[in-house]
Design a protein around this motif. Structure first.
Motif, PDB file in Angstrom:
ATOM      1  N   MET A 184       0.815  -1.209   0.000  1.00 35.85           N
ATOM      2  CA  MET A 184       0.000   0.000   0.000  1.00 35.85           C
ATOM      3  C   MET A 184       0.849   1.259   0.000  1.00 35.85           C
ATOM      4  SD  MET A 184      -3.203  -0.785   2.505  1.00 35.85           S
ATOM      5  CE  MET A 184      -3.829   0.857   2.146  1.00 35.85           C
ATOM      6  N   SER A 185       2.134   1.134  -0.244  1.00 33.27           N
ATOM      7  CA  SER A 185       3.004   2.300  -0.219  1.00 33.27           C
ATOM      8  C   SER A 185       2.726   3.178  -1.427  1.00 33.27           C
ATOM      9  CB  SER A 185       4.470   1.877  -0.201  1.00 33.27           C
ATOM     10  OG  SER A 185       4.780   1.154  -1.374  1.00 33.27           O
ATOM     11  N   THR A 186       2.724   4.477  -1.216  1.00 32.71           N
ATOM     12  CA  THR A 186       2.518   5.449  -2.276  1.00 32.71           C
ATOM     13  C   THR A 186       3.489   6.596  -2.067  1.00 32.71           C
ATOM     14  OG1 THR A 186       0.811   6.590  -0.991  1.00 32.71           O
ATOM     15  CG2 THR A 186       0.073   4.896  -2.533  1.00 32.71           C
ATOM     16  N   THR A 187       3.799   7.304  -3.153  1.00 35.06           N
ATOM     17  CA  THR A 187       4.631   8.500  -3.037  1.00 35.06           C
ATOM     18  C   THR A 187       3.749   9.654  -2.595  1.00 35.06           C
ATOM     19  OG1 THR A 187       6.071   7.705  -4.801  1.00 35.06           O
ATOM     20  CG2 THR A 187       6.140  10.061  -4.263  1.00 35.06           C
ATOM     21  N   ARG A 245      -7.884   5.433   2.911  1.00 33.76           N
ATOM     22  CA  ARG A 245      -6.891   5.822   1.908  1.00 33.76           C
ATOM     23  C   ARG A 245      -6.742   7.345   1.852  1.00 33.76           C
ATOM     24  NH1 ARG A 245      -5.139   1.731  -1.322  1.00 33.76           N
ATOM     25  NH2 ARG A 245      -6.303  -0.235  -1.278  1.00 33.76           N
ATOM     26  N   SER A 246      -7.857   8.079   2.009  1.00 37.82           N
ATOM     27  CA  SER A 246      -7.771   9.540   2.046  1.00 37.82           C
ATOM     28  C   SER A 246      -6.953  10.006   3.244  1.00 37.82           C
ATOM     29  CB  SER A 246      -9.180  10.148   2.113  1.00 37.82           C
ATOM     30  OG  SER A 246      -9.807  10.141   0.852  1.00 37.82           O
ATOM     31  N   LEU A 247      -7.211   9.402   4.399  1.00 37.60           N
ATOM     32  CA  LEU A 247      -6.464   9.778   5.593  1.00 37.60           C
ATOM     33  C   LEU A 247      -4.977   9.485   5.416  1.00 37.60           C
ATOM     34  CD1 LEU A 247      -6.202  10.668   8.504  1.00 37.60           C
ATOM     35  CD2 LEU A 247      -6.971   8.411   9.231  1.00 37.60           C
ATOM     36  N   THR A 248      -4.652   8.343   4.823  1.00 31.60           N
ATOM     37  CA  THR A 248      -3.253   7.982   4.608  1.00 31.60           C
ATOM     38  C   THR A 248      -2.579   8.968   3.664  1.00 31.60           C
ATOM     39  OG1 THR A 248      -3.828   5.653   4.939  1.00 31.60           O
ATOM     40  CG2 THR A 248      -1.720   6.126   3.880  1.00 31.60           C
ATOM     41  N   VAL A 287      -0.826   5.250  10.948  1.00 34.53           N
ATOM     42  CA  VAL A 287      -2.266   5.354  11.161  1.00 34.53           C
ATOM     43  C   VAL A 287      -2.722   4.086  11.863  1.00 34.53           C
ATOM     44  CG1 VAL A 287      -4.535   5.420  10.049  1.00 34.53           C
ATOM     45  CG2 VAL A 287      -2.675   6.851   9.176  1.00 34.53           C
ATOM     46  N   CYS A 288      -3.433   4.257  12.948  1.00 31.41           N
ATOM     47  CA  CYS A 288      -4.019   3.111  13.646  1.00 31.41           C
ATOM     48  C   CYS A 288      -5.251   2.640  12.876  1.00 31.41           C
ATOM     49  CB  CYS A 288      -4.403   3.523  15.068  1.00 31.41           C
ATOM     50  SG  CYS A 288      -5.260   2.249  16.014  1.00 31.41           S
ATOM     51  N   THR A 289      -5.383   1.321  12.742  1.00 23.70           N
ATOM     52  CA  THR A 289      -6.534   0.780  12.009  1.00 23.70           C
ATOM     53  C   THR A 289      -7.447  -0.080  12.877  1.00 23.70           C
ATOM     54  OG1 THR A 289      -5.291  -1.170  11.265  1.00 23.70           O
ATOM     55  CG2 THR A 289      -5.252   0.787   9.842  1.00 23.70           C
ATOM     56  N   GLY A 290      -7.159  -0.192  14.167  1.00 25.96           N
ATOM     57  CA  GLY A 290      -8.050  -1.002  14.990  1.00 25.96           C
ATOM     58  C   GLY A 290      -7.710  -0.937  16.465  1.00 25.96           C
ATOM     59  N   LEU A 350      -8.339  -2.085   5.444  1.00 30.32           N
ATOM     60  CA  LEU A 350      -7.243  -1.365   4.804  1.00 30.32           C
ATOM     61  C   LEU A 350      -7.624  -0.781   3.449  1.00 30.32           C
ATOM     62  CD1 LEU A 350      -4.150  -3.636   5.553  1.00 30.32           C
ATOM     63  CD2 LEU A 350      -4.758  -1.469   6.625  1.00 30.32           C
ATOM     64  N   ASP A 351      -8.615  -1.380   2.794  1.00 31.42           N
ATOM     65  CA  ASP A 351      -8.984  -0.899   1.462  1.00 31.42           C
ATOM     66  C   ASP A 351     -10.124   0.117   1.487  1.00 31.42           C
ATOM     67  OD1 ASP A 351     -10.992  -2.608   2.220  1.00 31.42           O
ATOM     68  OD2 ASP A 351     -10.975  -3.820   0.387  1.00 31.42           O
TER      69      ASP A 351
END
Length: 469
Positions: free
Chosen positions: A1-4, A388-391, A202-205, A382-383
């Motif tokens: 899930m890495s993005t620039t 994704r906006s927050l990330t 980012v915490c996811t749970g 995760l999807d």
């Protein structure tokens, strides 16, 4: 899930930089209010804190900012609709009450007189949670200034609780009373943190919790172990047998059905956890422990973030004084807690424990089990497009890849999810060294302003990439 990460917005950063001094002055004013919800003698201060926040929200531009009463401490609600009727609505949750604190606890300065030192702001509530609530106001103002908007790109609501540090006893009722006013498409919880200063996450749970006390009764009074020991049931022995039987040889919980329905870790999630710079020796020092131990087949992080657990919190019974006293005690006690993960049902676990205990105790031992309620687990897929906006927003603010964590503890996030029927996101910039609930609590100022920048980017990103309808 890495993005620039996308490049930062210079207008957002300039606005936040220019407002730095005024923002810290406002935050310091709020931190001077000792809003300790656990202390009945501070009830007026908790109310004063709510009033301060409601006034500040109105001054920020929120057309609606109200005090919501509960049977305990007041909460604050605010609302600022977008001028786009198709935009999603986001509810930001935090709390304005704080833990008790006094100078004699080991503080280096008065806990309710904020001190800025070495790029940090020291005060009770700086990180937990006043600082993380207030950065949303600065971020919203930066968002409006940079875009030229007169209303945010998404509709924003705030619910800032006044009893989180006292266990949120009236929070579920507050949600039931105001469900329609709180209606939204997603919740952002800003009462969590990041991995560390150099690794934004980012915490996811969060895990759920149910805990209980088991009281065991044997003879009508303590009796002589020479005359009766080995011939009548001993409640202390039975408490120990229950505790020992709670796990099998692989450290898995033995309650029937305990693992039914759980959402297992995916290989992607396990890989993301493994990317984190985890130092197990340092973690053990923090845990004041000599070795790790837990469910076979899982790493330490997987055990504390994503696996359910059963813990013996206390075991007692019989004589506890100096020397010996040769008795069969009349009673014993066992205190247990169960951390749960997504897919588990706390009520089923409670029922399973009742049946399990009843089948394991011999005749002659009576027992009572008292549960103290339950907190449900919360997990963000995760999807999910809002995650994704927050990330992306956080990556833009920090200028680096954002990684993912979970938290082993529990909180009101699941109450919000269940009451409102929407996903929960976690946006927190506090770090472990901030010392929540401890003397010399602080917030890293650079991270605090990165939080504001993240919030400024988040609203545009949600409006552009997510249609909740």
């Amino acid at each position: 899930m890495s993005t620039t990460p996308a490049p930062p917005d210079s207008a957002v950063r300039t606005f936040i930089h220019d407002q730095r001094s005024a923002f810290l002055a406002d935050l310091s004013d709020w931190l001077r209010i000792p809003s300790v919800s656990a202390d009945p003698g501070r009830a007026d201060d908790v109310r004063r804190s709510a009033d301060w926040l409601a006034t500040t929200l109105r001054e920020t531009g929120f057309p609606v900012a109200e005090i919501w009463e509960t049977d305990g401490a007041p909460a604050v609600f605010a609302e600022w609709p977008s001028d786009d009727p198709t935009a999603p609505t986001v509810l930001v949750y935090g709390h304005h009450d704080v833990q008790p604190a006094q100078l004699t606890d080991g503080w280096h300065s008065e806990p309710f007189e904020p001190q800025e030192r070495d790029g940090r702001l020291y005060a009770r509530g700086a990180a937990d949670d006043k600082g993380q609530v207030l950065f949303h106001l600065l971020g919203l103002r930066a968002h409006l200034a940079a875009t030229g908007r007169t209303a945010p790109a998404v509709s924003i609501k705030l619910l800032i609780e006044g009893e989180e540090e006292s266990g949120s006893p009236h929070f579920p009722a507050l949600l039931r009373t105001h469900t329609q006013r709180l209606a939204c498409d997603a919740v952002v919880v800003s009462d969590t943190g990041m991995w560390n200063e150099d690794t934004p996450t980012v915490c996811t749970g969060m895990r759920g919790l149910t805990d209980c006390q088991i009281d065991l009764y044997g003879p009508g009074q303590d009796v002589h172990s020479g005359s009766f020991g080995g011939a009548v049931p001993n409640p202390a022995t039975e408490a120990a047998r229950l505790a020992a039987a709670l796990h099998d040889e692989n450290r898995r919980v033995t309650l029937p059905g305990f693992y039914d329905g759980i959402v297992e870790l995916t290989e992607e999630e396990r890989a993301l956890f493994a990317e984190l710079p985890f130092d197990e020796d340092a973690w053990l020092r923090t845990a004041h422990s000599r070795a790790t131990l837990g469910e076979h087949g899982y790493t330490t992080l997987e055990r504390v973030w994503a696996r359910p657990t059963a813990e013996v919190n206390g075991i007692s019974g019989g004589y506890q004084g100096p020397g010996g006293k040769t008795i069969v005690p009349a009673r014993a006690q066992l205190k247990l807690s169960f951390r749960t993960v997504a897919g588990q049902d706390e009520e089923k676990i409670q029922q399973s424990l009742r049946q399990w205990v009843a089948t394991r105790l011999p005749a002659g031992i009576q027992h009572e089990i008292t549960f103290w309620g339950a907190t449900r687990p919360c997990l963000t897929p995760l999807d999910h497009p809002a995650l994704r906006s927050l990330t992306r927003a956080m990556g833009r603010a920090f200028g680096q890849q954002i990684r993912y964590t979970r938290e082993g503890g529990s909180g009101p996030a699941a109450d919000l999810r269940d009451a409102l029927g929407v996903p929960v996101l976690f946006l927190g910039i506090s770090v472990p060294s901030d010392g929540w609930h401890a003397p010399n609590e602080k917030i890293e100022l650079d991270l605090l302003f990165k939080g504001a920048e993240t919030a400024a980017y988040l609203w545009d990103d949600l409006a552009a990439h997510w249609s909740a309808n």
